[in-house]
Write a protein that holds these residues in place. Structure first.
Motif, PDB file in Angstrom:
ATOM      1  N   GLY A 178       5.013  54.175  14.361  1.00 36.83           N
ATOM      2  CA  GLY A 178       5.126  55.913  15.141  1.00 36.83           C
ATOM      3  C   GLY A 178       5.846  56.119  15.191  1.00 36.83           C
ATOM      4  N   LEU A 179       7.595  56.099  14.452  1.00 36.38           N
ATOM      5  CA  LEU A 179       8.249  56.927  14.218  1.00 36.38           C
ATOM      6  C   LEU A 179       7.938  58.249  13.143  1.00 36.38           C
ATOM      7  CD1 LEU A 179      11.664  56.233  14.498  1.00 36.38           C
ATOM      8  CD2 LEU A 179      11.504  55.654  11.714  1.00 36.38           C
ATOM      9  N   ARG A 180       8.563  59.351  13.662  1.00 31.44           N
ATOM     10  CA  ARG A 180       8.576  60.724  13.527  1.00 31.44           C
ATOM     11  C   ARG A 180       9.311  61.092  12.158  1.00 31.44           C
ATOM     12  NH1 ARG A 180       9.451  61.745  18.154  1.00 31.44           N
ATOM     13  NH2 ARG A 180      10.589  63.550  17.320  1.00 31.44           N
ATOM     14  N   ILE A 181       9.017  61.222  11.326  1.00 26.36           N
ATOM     15  CA  ILE A 181       9.940  61.302   9.228  1.00 26.36           C
ATOM     16  C   ILE A 181       9.395  62.013   8.944  1.00 26.36           C
ATOM     17  CG2 ILE A 181      10.008  60.320   7.891  1.00 26.36           C
ATOM     18  CD1 ILE A 181       9.966  57.270   8.010  1.00 26.36           C
ATOM     19  N   LEU A 182      10.232  63.686   8.799  1.00 24.91           N
ATOM     20  CA  LEU A 182      10.644  64.306   8.123  1.00 24.91           C
ATOM     21  C   LEU A 182      11.077  63.915   6.420  1.00 24.91           C
ATOM     22  CD1 LEU A 182      10.506  66.962   7.455  1.00 24.91           C
ATOM     23  CD2 LEU A 182      12.773  67.461   8.230  1.00 24.91           C
ATOM     24  N   VAL A 183       9.787  64.339   5.724  1.00 28.83           N
ATOM     25  CA  VAL A 183      11.137  64.571   4.574  1.00 28.83           C
ATOM     26  C   VAL A 183      10.902  65.382   3.732  1.00 28.83           C
ATOM     27  CG1 VAL A 183       9.319  63.380   1.821  1.00 28.83           C
ATOM     28  CG2 VAL A 183       9.003  62.062   3.756  1.00 28.83           C
ATOM     29  N   VAL A 184      12.345  65.080   2.873  1.00 28.37           N
ATOM     30  CA  VAL A 184      13.292  66.116   2.017  1.00 28.37           C
ATOM     31  C   VAL A 184      13.021  65.819   0.999  1.00 28.37           C
ATOM     32  CG1 VAL A 184      14.757  68.334   2.248  1.00 28.37           C
ATOM     33  CG2 VAL A 184      14.096  66.864   4.153  1.00 28.37           C
ATOM     34  N   GLU A 185      12.008  66.196  -0.804  1.00 28.72           N
ATOM     35  CA  GLU A 185      11.918  66.135  -1.838  1.00 28.72           C
ATOM     36  C   GLU A 185      10.887  67.210  -2.936  1.00 28.72           C
ATOM     37  OE1 GLU A 185      11.417  64.811  -4.978  1.00 28.72           O
ATOM     38  OE2 GLU A 185      12.085  62.880  -3.740  1.00 28.72           O
ATOM     39  N   ASN A 186      11.095  67.580  -3.630  1.00 27.20           N
ATOM     40  CA  ASN A 186      11.206  68.792  -3.652  1.00 27.20           C
ATOM     41  C   ASN A 186      10.176  68.900  -5.107  1.00 27.20           C
ATOM     42  OD1 ASN A 186      13.628  67.613  -5.825  1.00 27.20           O
ATOM     43  ND2 ASN A 186      12.803  69.072  -6.958  1.00 27.20           N
TER      44      ASN A 186
END
Length: 126
Positions: free
Chosen positions: A6-14
């Motif tokens: 349930g953890l809200r994660i943002l992924v920054v990957e090009n």
């Protein structure tokens, strides 16, 4: 059940292939990926719009851009992050000192461990 359930994660990957693989890994761990960004402008907007609980941040992005501004924003907002890079922690700019360093290439278990350490406020020096 994973500790990331349930953890809200943002992924920054090009890199689209890497981003897709990360998305699958995180979903398998029970996390909720609130967004995927390939550059600084998009990442900053997603942080503001979605208030992720933790961010997985690639250091080098497209067009010779680095994620320094994103790391600075996350630090200012108190949002924990993991920086994925081929560099050692001591080689990274000051903006990344608040994050956990995950050295590429890494395994899925190492990804989960790094995210948990970031959430617990235990930056790791590699």
């Amino acid at each position: 059940m994973s500790a990331l359930q349930g953890l809200r994660i943002l992924v920054v990957e090009n890199d689209e292939m890497s981003a897709s693989l990360l998305d699958m890994q995180l979903v398998q761990l029970g996390a909720v990926v609130v967004g995927m960004a390939g550059g600084v402008t998009e990442a900053v907007q997603l942080v503001k719009d979605h208030a992720p609980q933790v961010v997985l941040l690639d250091y080098r992005l497209a067009n010779n851009e680095t994620s320094d501004p994103v790391a600075e924003l996350l630090t200012a907002r108190g949002i924990p992050f993991v920086v994925a890079t081929g560099m050692a922690a001591h080689q990274l700019p000051e903006a990344f000192r608040a994050g956990v360093v995950l050295v590429k290439p890494y395994l899925g278990k190492e990804l989960e461990t790094a995210l948990l350490k970031a959430l617990l406020g235990n930056p790791v020096a590699s």
